[in-house]
Scaffold this active site. Structure first.
Site, PDB file in Angstrom:
ATOM      1  N   GLY A  11       7.872 -30.215  50.692  1.00  0.00           N
ATOM      2  CA  GLY A  11       7.686 -28.201  50.832  1.00  0.00           C
ATOM      3  C   GLY A  11       8.607 -28.057  50.336  1.00  0.00           C
ATOM      4  O   GLY A  11       9.273 -26.852  50.227  1.00  0.00           O
ATOM      5  N   SER A  12       9.299 -28.643  49.179  1.00  0.00           N
ATOM      6  CA  SER A  12       9.823 -27.618  47.996  1.00  0.00           C
ATOM      7  C   SER A  12       9.228 -26.874  46.814  1.00  0.00           C
ATOM      8  O   SER A  12       9.373 -25.594  47.508  1.00  0.00           O
ATOM      9  CB  SER A  12      10.002 -28.742  46.445  1.00  0.00           C
ATOM     10  OG  SER A  12       9.396 -29.066  46.194  1.00  0.00           O
ATOM     11  N   ASN A  13       8.099 -26.712  47.926  1.00  0.00           N
ATOM     12  CA  ASN A  13       7.115 -25.469  46.677  1.00  0.00           C
ATOM     13  C   ASN A  13       6.941 -24.410  47.524  1.00  0.00           C
ATOM     14  O   ASN A  13       7.049 -23.605  47.915  1.00  0.00           O
ATOM     15  CB  ASN A  13       5.639 -25.739  46.169  1.00  0.00           C
ATOM     16  CG  ASN A  13       5.557 -26.802  45.069  1.00  0.00           C
ATOM     17  OD1 ASN A  13       5.552 -25.886  44.001  1.00  0.00           O
ATOM     18  ND2 ASN A  13       5.931 -28.303  45.396  1.00  0.00           N
ATOM     19  N   LEU A  86      -8.724 -32.656  53.033  1.00  0.00           N
ATOM     20  CA  LEU A  86      -9.116 -31.883  52.253  1.00  0.00           C
ATOM     21  C   LEU A  86      -9.622 -30.721  52.859  1.00  0.00           C
ATOM     22  O   LEU A  86      -9.784 -31.040  54.305  1.00  0.00           O
ATOM     23  CB  LEU A  86     -10.704 -32.746  52.112  1.00  0.00           C
ATOM     24  CG  LEU A  86     -11.886 -32.252  51.261  1.00  0.00           C
ATOM     25  CD1 LEU A  86     -11.450 -32.118  49.888  1.00  0.00           C
ATOM     26  CD2 LEU A  86     -13.110 -33.398  51.488  1.00  0.00           C
ATOM     27  N   ASN A 101      -4.376 -24.182  45.220  1.00  0.00           N
ATOM     28  CA  ASN A 101      -3.637 -25.596  45.185  1.00  0.00           C
ATOM     29  C   ASN A 101      -2.775 -25.667  44.085  1.00  0.00           C
ATOM     30  O   ASN A 101      -3.620 -25.180  43.492  1.00  0.00           O
ATOM     31  CB  ASN A 101      -4.608 -26.306  45.214  1.00  0.00           C
ATOM     32  CG  ASN A 101      -3.967 -27.691  45.997  1.00  0.00           C
ATOM     33  OD1 ASN A 101      -2.880 -27.859  46.050  1.00  0.00           O
ATOM     34  ND2 ASN A 101      -4.494 -28.724  45.300  1.00  0.00           N
ATOM     35  N   HIS A 103      -2.141 -28.782  41.489  1.00  0.00           N
ATOM     36  CA  HIS A 103      -1.848 -29.955  41.420  1.00  0.00           C
ATOM     37  C   HIS A 103      -1.443 -30.094  40.020  1.00  0.00           C
ATOM     38  O   HIS A 103      -0.883 -29.425  39.081  1.00  0.00           O
ATOM     39  CB  HIS A 103      -3.546 -30.138  40.972  1.00  0.00           C
ATOM     40  CG  HIS A 103      -4.200 -31.546  40.258  1.00  0.00           C
ATOM     41  ND1 HIS A 103      -3.847 -32.550  41.638  1.00  0.00           N
ATOM     42  CD2 HIS A 103      -3.780 -32.429  39.673  1.00  0.00           C
ATOM     43  CE1 HIS A 103      -3.961 -34.284  41.555  1.00  0.00           C
ATOM     44  NE2 HIS A 103      -3.901 -34.021  40.060  1.00  0.00           N
ATOM     45  N   ASP A 144      -9.729 -30.462  44.221  1.00  0.00           N
ATOM     46  CA  ASP A 144      -9.964 -30.292  42.403  1.00  0.00           C
ATOM     47  C   ASP A 144     -10.307 -30.068  41.648  1.00  0.00           C
ATOM     48  O   ASP A 144     -10.372 -30.119  40.695  1.00  0.00           O
ATOM     49  CB  ASP A 144      -8.746 -31.824  41.713  1.00  0.00           C
ATOM     50  CG  ASP A 144      -7.544 -32.154  42.981  1.00  0.00           C
ATOM     51  OD1 ASP A 144      -7.251 -33.478  42.632  1.00  0.00           O
ATOM     52  OD2 ASP A 144      -7.005 -31.512  43.353  1.00  0.00           O
ATOM     53  N   GLU A 173       5.736 -26.546  38.597  1.00  0.00           N
ATOM     54  CA  GLU A 173       5.821 -26.012  40.094  1.00  0.00           C
ATOM     55  C   GLU A 173       6.205 -25.183  40.405  1.00  0.00           C
ATOM     56  O   GLU A 173       6.125 -24.287  41.113  1.00  0.00           O
ATOM     57  CB  GLU A 173       5.265 -27.493  41.141  1.00  0.00           C
ATOM     58  CG  GLU A 173       4.434 -28.259  40.487  1.00  0.00           C
ATOM     59  CD  GLU A 173       4.744 -29.141  41.392  1.00  0.00           C
ATOM     60  OE1 GLU A 173       5.939 -29.718  41.821  1.00  0.00           O
ATOM     61  OE2 GLU A 173       4.076 -30.346  41.407  1.00  0.00           O
TER      62      GLU A 173
HETATM   63  C1  GRF Z   1       3.330 -31.780  44.761  1.00  0.00           C
HETATM   64  O1  GRF Z   1       3.378 -32.286  43.152  1.00  0.00           O
HETATM   65  C2  GRF Z   1       2.187 -30.423  43.799  1.00  0.00           C
HETATM   66  O2  GRF Z   1       1.907 -30.560  42.690  1.00  0.00           O
HETATM   67  C3  GRF Z   1       1.462 -31.084  45.067  1.00  0.00           C
HETATM   68  O3  GRF Z   1       1.886 -31.911  46.152  1.00  0.00           O
HETATM   69  C4  GRF Z   1       3.598 -32.247  45.392  1.00  0.00           C
HETATM   70  C5  GRF Z   1       4.264 -30.883  46.842  1.00  0.00           C
HETATM   71  O4  GRF Z   1       5.970 -31.381  46.423  1.00  0.00           O
HETATM   72  N1  GRF Z   1       0.331 -30.596  45.097  1.00  0.00           N
HETATM   73  P1  GRF Z   1       6.628 -30.188  47.865  1.00  0.00           P
HETATM   74  O5  GRF Z   1       5.751 -31.179  49.343  1.00  0.00           O
HETATM   75  O6  GRF Z   1       6.046 -28.910  47.500  1.00  0.00           O
HETATM   76  O7  GRF Z   1       8.015 -30.928  47.312  1.00  0.00           O
END
Ligand code: GRF
Length: 192
Positions: A11-13, A86, A101, A103, A144, A173
């Protein structure tokens, strides 16, 4: 505007996006949806005071439940950030052009089923690519393959390991996803 974040992993993003909008009165990260009770995103959400809703596969694909939940929460945009399942067709239909999303590669290369997480970076390294990067795209019913919104690239050298590539891609990201989400929300505001 209300965002729902979907995440299955660390969940870093999701965290970067929540932090980005933390002091934005116009945008509220209303909830985090996950399918993994052990996901790191749950602890991050707790620290960020964002409610988490956990789904098992059966319930998630009983589409009305997730669709009704998101409609009831007045969700305007669904943001997938490392969500491994999905999207159910019913959810995509209920939220047309309202699911995005990210990728961790430059689609259309290195996309599709099975191309997620470390496998992507291993494939990029094995292919001897000289660059990799991120692709942010709308989500439709196939992995995707939705319309691409944004891409950013990073150089890959022959000595780069998959971990080296993963690190460079993750910087892209965290740098770009929050701002691209903000742009998508703005474009929706002007359209509606
Ligand atoms: C990231 O590499 C993103 O591109 C992909 O899944 C990963 C999620 O990483 N969709 P995080 O859980 O947000 O650290």
């Amino acid at each position: 505007k209300h965002i729902a974040l979907f995440a299955s992993g660390s969940g870093s993003n999701a965290e970067k996006i929540a932090e980005y909008f933390a002091d934005n009165a116009q945008v509220d990260v209303s909830l985090v949806v996950s399918n993994n009770p052990k996901a790191g995103v749950i602890e991050r959400s707790r620290r960020l005071h964002i409610p988490v809703v956990l789904f098992d596969r059966k319930t998630f694909y009983d589409t009305d439940k997730i669709t009704q939940l998101l409609i009831n929460q007045n969700i305007d945009l669904i943001v997938l950030a490392g969500f491994m399942w999905l999207m159910p067709a019913g959810l995509v239909r209920a939220f047309p052009d309202k699911i995005v999303n990210i990728h961790p590669a430059l689609l259309p290369k290195f996309g599709g089923k099975g191309m997620y997480g470390h496998f992507v970076h291993e494939a990029v390294a094995a292919a001897g690519e000289t660059e990799s990067g991120i692709t942010i795209h709308y989500v439709n019913e196939r992995y995707d393959e939705g319309q691409i919104i944004f891409q950013a690239s990073c150089p890959v050298s022959p000595t780069d390991t998959p971990d080296d590539i993963a690190r460079k891609v993750q910087v892209l990201e965290h740098t770009h996803y929050p701002a691209v989400v903000a742009d998508v929300l703005t474009s929706m505001t002007t359209q509606s």
